[in-house]
Design an enzyme around this catalytic site. Structure first.
Site, short mmCIF file in Angstrom:
data_model
loop_
_atom_site.label_atom_id
_atom_site.label_comp_id
_atom_site.label_asym_id
_atom_site.label_seq_id
_atom_site.Cartn_x
_atom_site.Cartn_y
_atom_site.Cartn_z
N GLU A 119 14.65 -7.09 4.67
CA GLU A 119 13.80 -7.01 3.10
C GLU A 119 12.97 -6.97 3.67
O GLU A 119 12.46 -6.83 4.67
CB GLU A 119 13.95 -8.71 2.33
CG GLU A 119 15.51 -8.93 2.01
CD GLU A 119 15.44 -9.84 1.22
OE1 GLU A 119 14.32 -10.62 1.52
OE2 GLU A 119 16.56 -10.13 1.22
N LYS A 121 9.13 -7.79 4.45
CA LYS A 121 7.66 -9.60 4.11
C LYS A 121 6.86 -9.19 3.43
O LYS A 121 5.98 -7.91 4.15
CB LYS A 121 8.28 -9.79 5.58
CG LYS A 121 7.39 -11.21 5.59
CD LYS A 121 7.39 -12.01 7.25
CE LYS A 121 7.09 -13.40 6.94
NZ LYS A 121 5.76 -13.94 6.42
N ASP A 123 3.77 -9.51 2.06
CA ASP A 123 2.55 -10.42 2.34
C ASP A 123 1.30 -11.22 0.89
O ASP A 123 0.66 -10.94 0.83
CB ASP A 123 1.26 -9.89 3.39
CG ASP A 123 0.81 -10.56 3.94
OD1 ASP A 123 0.89 -12.19 4.38
OD2 ASP A 123 -0.25 -9.98 4.97
N TYR A 231 13.33 -13.26 -3.94
CA TYR A 231 14.03 -12.49 -2.89
C TYR A 231 14.97 -13.68 -2.20
O TYR A 231 15.76 -13.54 -0.70
CB TYR A 231 12.84 -12.79 -1.28
CG TYR A 231 12.11 -13.67 -1.37
CD1 TYR A 231 12.32 -14.99 -1.17
CD2 TYR A 231 10.98 -13.39 -1.40
CE1 TYR A 231 11.81 -16.14 -0.18
CE2 TYR A 231 9.46 -14.79 -1.12
CZ TYR A 231 10.29 -15.84 -0.58
OH TYR A 231 9.61 -17.25 -0.52
N LYS A 320 7.54 -9.63 13.23
CA LYS A 320 6.32 -9.21 12.38
C LYS A 320 5.86 -7.77 12.64
O LYS A 320 6.21 -7.06 14.00
CB LYS A 320 5.77 -9.63 12.76
CG LYS A 320 5.78 -11.36 12.30
CD LYS A 320 5.71 -11.50 10.80
CE LYS A 320 4.85 -12.98 10.28
NZ LYS A 320 3.89 -13.54 10.92
N CYS A 414 -35.61 8.51 8.28
CA CYS A 414 -34.39 9.01 9.01
C CYS A 414 -34.29 9.44 10.25
O CYS A 414 -34.80 9.78 11.19
CB CYS A 414 -34.20 10.82 7.89
SG CYS A 414 -32.88 11.49 8.62
N CYS A 417 -34.60 13.50 11.03
CA CYS A 417 -35.40 14.34 10.74
C CYS A 417 -36.99 14.01 10.71
O CYS A 417 -38.20 14.78 10.43
CB CYS A 417 -35.76 15.51 9.77
SG CYS A 417 -35.13 14.54 8.23
N CYS A 432 -31.92 10.50 2.97
CA CYS A 432 -33.21 10.98 3.59
C CYS A 432 -33.23 12.24 2.53
O CYS A 432 -32.55 13.21 2.26
CB CYS A 432 -32.25 11.85 5.01
SG CYS A 432 -33.66 13.18 5.73
N CYS A 438 -33.92 18.72 7.31
CA CYS A 438 -33.51 17.78 7.84
C CYS A 438 -31.72 18.00 8.81
O CYS A 438 -31.16 19.01 8.53
CB CYS A 438 -32.45 16.71 6.87
SG CYS A 438 -31.50 15.11 8.04
S1 IVH Z 1 12.95 -15.83 2.89
C1 IVH Z 1 14.75 -19.92 4.02
N1 IVH Z 1 11.88 -12.84 2.46
O1 IVH Z 1 7.48 -15.10 4.06
C2 IVH Z 1 13.92 -18.66 3.77
N2 IVH Z 1 10.32 -14.28 2.62
O2 IVH Z 1 7.78 -17.77 6.50
C3 IVH Z 1 12.70 -18.50 2.75
N3 IVH Z 1 8.49 -14.03 2.75
O3 IVH Z 1 6.15 -18.11 2.88
C4 IVH Z 1 12.54 -17.62 3.10
N4 IVH Z 1 8.86 -11.32 2.14
O4 IVH Z 1 6.85 -16.61 1.66
C5 IVH Z 1 12.26 -14.04 2.61
N5 IVH Z 1 11.98 -11.29 2.02
C6 IVH Z 1 10.88 -12.42 2.08
C7 IVH Z 1 9.91 -12.41 2.22
C8 IVH Z 1 9.73 -13.65 2.70
C9 IVH Z 1 8.02 -12.12 2.40
C10 IVH Z 1 7.43 -15.13 2.98
C11 IVH Z 1 7.49 -16.34 2.56
C12 IVH Z 1 7.54 -17.09 3.68
C13 IVH Z 1 7.45 -16.21 4.48
C14 IVH Z 1 7.78 -17.19 6.48
#
Ligand code: IVH
Length: 676
Positions: A119, A121, A123, A231, A320, A414, A417, A432, A438
């Site tokens: 999945e 992640k 932000d 999720y 990450k 400027c 020029c 300018c 120029c």
């Molecule tokens: S699972 C026990 N899935 O990432 C599992 N987390 O430290 C808990 N996050 O604060 C999280 N996308 O908010 C999971 N597809 C995803 C996620 C996700 C973002 C965030 C979550 C958590 C941090 C993990």
């Protein structure tokens, strides 16, 4: 209190369900099912009924998404099931270690693979949503994992969070977990509004999402375009639990939650690795920030067997991506002069690896931005590079300011020029005043003249223009047509053959169109589209030169500012001398027969082009449509007359279909053009 007639109650329930369904199509599936105007009418009708019969009002009414009275404080919420965080893997080897640890713990035989769900992640901010018998009763932040804050009033305003679950097999108690995030476009919008108000901006979409959720006044949250993807599940009681995580996500999707579209199953760790690489490539194009990939063991019984360590599950890990924000030092600021004289401060930075590339420059936009950031040379700054946008200075770390930091002084003359720099009342940009005198503006004007959408001189790139000017071989655009192969053959990296090619393409550019010529002149505010509008409405250059301000403004899309710049440019004797020299040198086009053009059969229509085109380029199709009088828009709305959809068409096609807008493919489009 007025008695509610049965018929009214039924009508109300039906309307509520309908609006909730449309809401789901729009915000969860990204597939609008009715035009906005229709939705608004339904909503007004619902609100009228709620006002007339206040007893009707229920917490799952879509009218409740606008926010309510501000709260004095947030109350605390204890999580029955703790909200854990994730361990991180920073490279391929660490991911392999994770897979190995799991195999060992579960006694998986060599050669057998574990199934993982991959999945993105997201932000944003983690959230817990509690549903009793399918009704949303509470929304809470993660807090320290054990105790969070009650943000029910705020989560109710988020359109992709269902207020009431739909479908079958809904558990009596369901706690859904997911991420609330702000798409990049929403982030830009909020920051632009903050700048306009003179308020502080948010560093990134995650901070903006967190800030929007921390509002005691839910009306403020309602005004922020937040989204939520589910999720996982915290609690689940009173219904049959599925066997796998993927199946669970499927159920959540059926009940009305948004599930990220890139969730995928991977057999074994090398499939996980390819998924990571594939998403890393896609990362910049996504409309929201992701900071990595989360891998989860798919089998829920295996998840249970694996259990937890300290604060993280053993069955999941986050891999990450390179960070999109990094700290570095502002070494200096240089001031660049653009084609229209606009002076842009550019930050020279100690090189820093951010968002997957090394960044050593970032734009500071203008003097207001420098003041707003309160930035000094020597400061430590946070650089953000996300998506395809150019790197930005997101914030200044003021506590790290060194004693020798010095203020940035915007130049009054400027830097190229020495002409005075002027800033018009109400404009953020300082310019300018040197015009083509120029050197910088002159070079930029020549580059623009030669560019593909202007005179399209193949082989005459930016570097070569600089060289030709620096060597004194050309001064203005008109001099290009006086060049010969002999004159340029001696230049750096310019052989006889390429010299002749360049001369040939300069000669070929002489035959152009009035629209392109007007665009190529670089008149302020006259882009490609305005060039075309002018050509179509006036037919000849002479007619445009002769037109007064009023006549220019009679044309659709030409307002007072554009009209002023056109006249200003074409009344300037130096500019007219260049135009004259260009025509003398043989630059030519066919004037347009206005009697035929005015018939413009597609006038008043709005067309949208999407997907790939094989025979004709997108630009060519756009030109043709505009020449026939149509507007060509970038997005589909109820006002769209016709969509041309090629292979790979996505959301625009779905939207057009849902709005009953006619769609044709490229072949049909070409046939259509031949018929008009
Ligand atoms: S699972 C026990 N899935 O990432 C599992 N987390 O430290 C808990 N996050 O604060 C999280 N996308 O908010 C999971 N597809 C995803 C996620 C996700 C973002 C965030 C979550 C958590 C941090 C993990």
């Amino acid at each position: 209190m007025a008695q509610i007639p049965e018929q009214v109650r039924n009508q109300y329930e039906q309307l509520k369900d309908e609006l909730n369904r449309h809401n789901h199509s729009y915000y969860v599936l990204d597939e609008p099912s009715i035009p906005d105007s229709e939705y608004d009418r339904g909503m007004r009708r619902l609100q009228d009924l709620e006002q007339q019969y206040p007893q009707l009002l229920s917490p799952d009414s879509p009218s409740q998404r606008v926010g309510g009275a501000p709260l004095p404080t947030f109350s605390q919420v204890a999580h029955d099931v703790p909200m854990l965080s994730l361990d991180n893997a920073f490279n391929k080897e660490e991911l392999q270690d994770f897979d190995r640890r799991i195999s060992e713990r579960l006694n998986i035989k060599d050669g057998e693979q574990i199934e993982y769900v991959c999945e993105p992640k997201l932000d944003g901010v983690a959230v817990s949503l509690l549903y009793h018998d399918g009704l949303l009763v509470r929304g809470a932040t993660r807090g320290d994992g054990k105790v969070g804050e009650d943000i029910t009033a705020n989560v109710r305003t988020i359109r992709s969070i269902p207020l009431k679950l739909s479908g079958d097999g809904i558990p009596e108690l369901l706690e859904v977990r997911g991420e609330i995030y702000l798409p990049r476009a929403g982030f830009e919008k909020i920051n632009a509004a903050a700048i306009a108000q003179g308020d502080k901006t948010f560093v990134n979409p995650r901070n903006a999402a967190a800030g929007s959720l921390r509002q005691l006044d839910s009306k403020i949250t309602a005004s922020r375009p937040l989204e939520m993807c589910a999720y996982s599940v915290g609690q689940f009681k009173g219904a049959v639990t599925p066997d796998t995580h993927l199946h669970m996500l499927g159920l959540l999707g059926d009940w009305g939650f948004k599930i990220n579209r890139y969730v995928e199953l991977a057999g074994g760790v090398s499939a996980c690795e390819s998924y990571y690489e594939q998403m890393q490539e896609r990362r910049d194009q996504l409309p929201y920030d992701i900071d990595g990939i989360v891998y989860k063991v798919n089998d829920l019984r295996l998840q249970q067997r694996l259990g937890f360590v300290a604060k993280a599950p053993r069955w999941a890990i986050a891999r990450k991506f390179p960070a999109q924000e990094e700290m570095t030092q502002l070494l200096d600021v240089e001031f660049q002069v653009g084609r229209t004289g606009a002076i842009t401060p550019v930050a020279r930075l100690a090189p820093v690896f951010v968002g997957g590339v090394t960044v050593s420059n970032a734009t500071l936009h203008n003097g207001d931005e420098i003041a707003r950031l309160g930035i000094c040379i020597g400061d430590t700054v946070i650089i953000r590079r996300a998506g395809d946008v150019i790197p930005q200075v997101a914030a200044v770390v003021k506590d790290k300011r060194p004693a020798e930091a010095r203020p940035i002084v915007f130049p009054e003359a400027c830097p190229v020029c020495q002409s005075p720099v002027r800033r018009l009342e109400g404009e953020a940009v300082a310019r300018c005043s040197g015009g083509l005198f120029c050197g910088a503006q002159n070079k930029e004007a020549i580059k623009h003249f030669a560019s593909r959408k202007a005179m399209d001189i193949d082989g005459l790139g930016d570097k070569l223009v600089e060289l030709l000017v620096d060597k004194g071989l050309i001064y203005s655009v008109a001099d290009l047509y006086e060049l010969s192969a002999e004159k340029i053959a001696g230049l750096e990296r310019m052989g006889e053959k390429s010299a002749q090619n360049l001369i040939d393409s300069i000669a070929a550019s002489k035959q152009t169109s009035l629209a392109k010529f007007l665009f190529a002149l670089g008149i302020r505010e006259v882009g490609e589209a305005t060039g075309q509008t002018l050509a179509r409405n006036f037919g000849s250059l002479e007619a445009i030169i002769d037109a007064d301000l009023e006549t220019l403004q009679e044309v659709d899309d030409i307002g007072p500012v554009v009209a002023y710049h056109i006249r200003d440019f074409l009344r300037n004797p130096d500019n007219l001398a260049i135009v004259h020299a260009l025509r003398e040198a043989g630059v030519t086009w066919d004037d347009i027969d206005l009697s035929a053009e005015n018939s413009q059969p597609l006038k008043g229509q709005t067309w949208v082009l999407t997907g790939a085109m094989d025979v004709m380029s997108r630009a060519e199709a756009k030109d043709k449509l505009q020449a026939l009088g149509a507007k060509v828009a970038g997005s589909v709305s109820a006002k769209t007359t016709q969509l041309v959809a090629g292979p790979g068409a996505g959301s625009k096609l779905t939207k057009a279909q849902s709005l009953d807008i006619p769609v044709m493919n490229e072949e049909q489009f070409i046939a259509f053009l031949q018929g008009v």
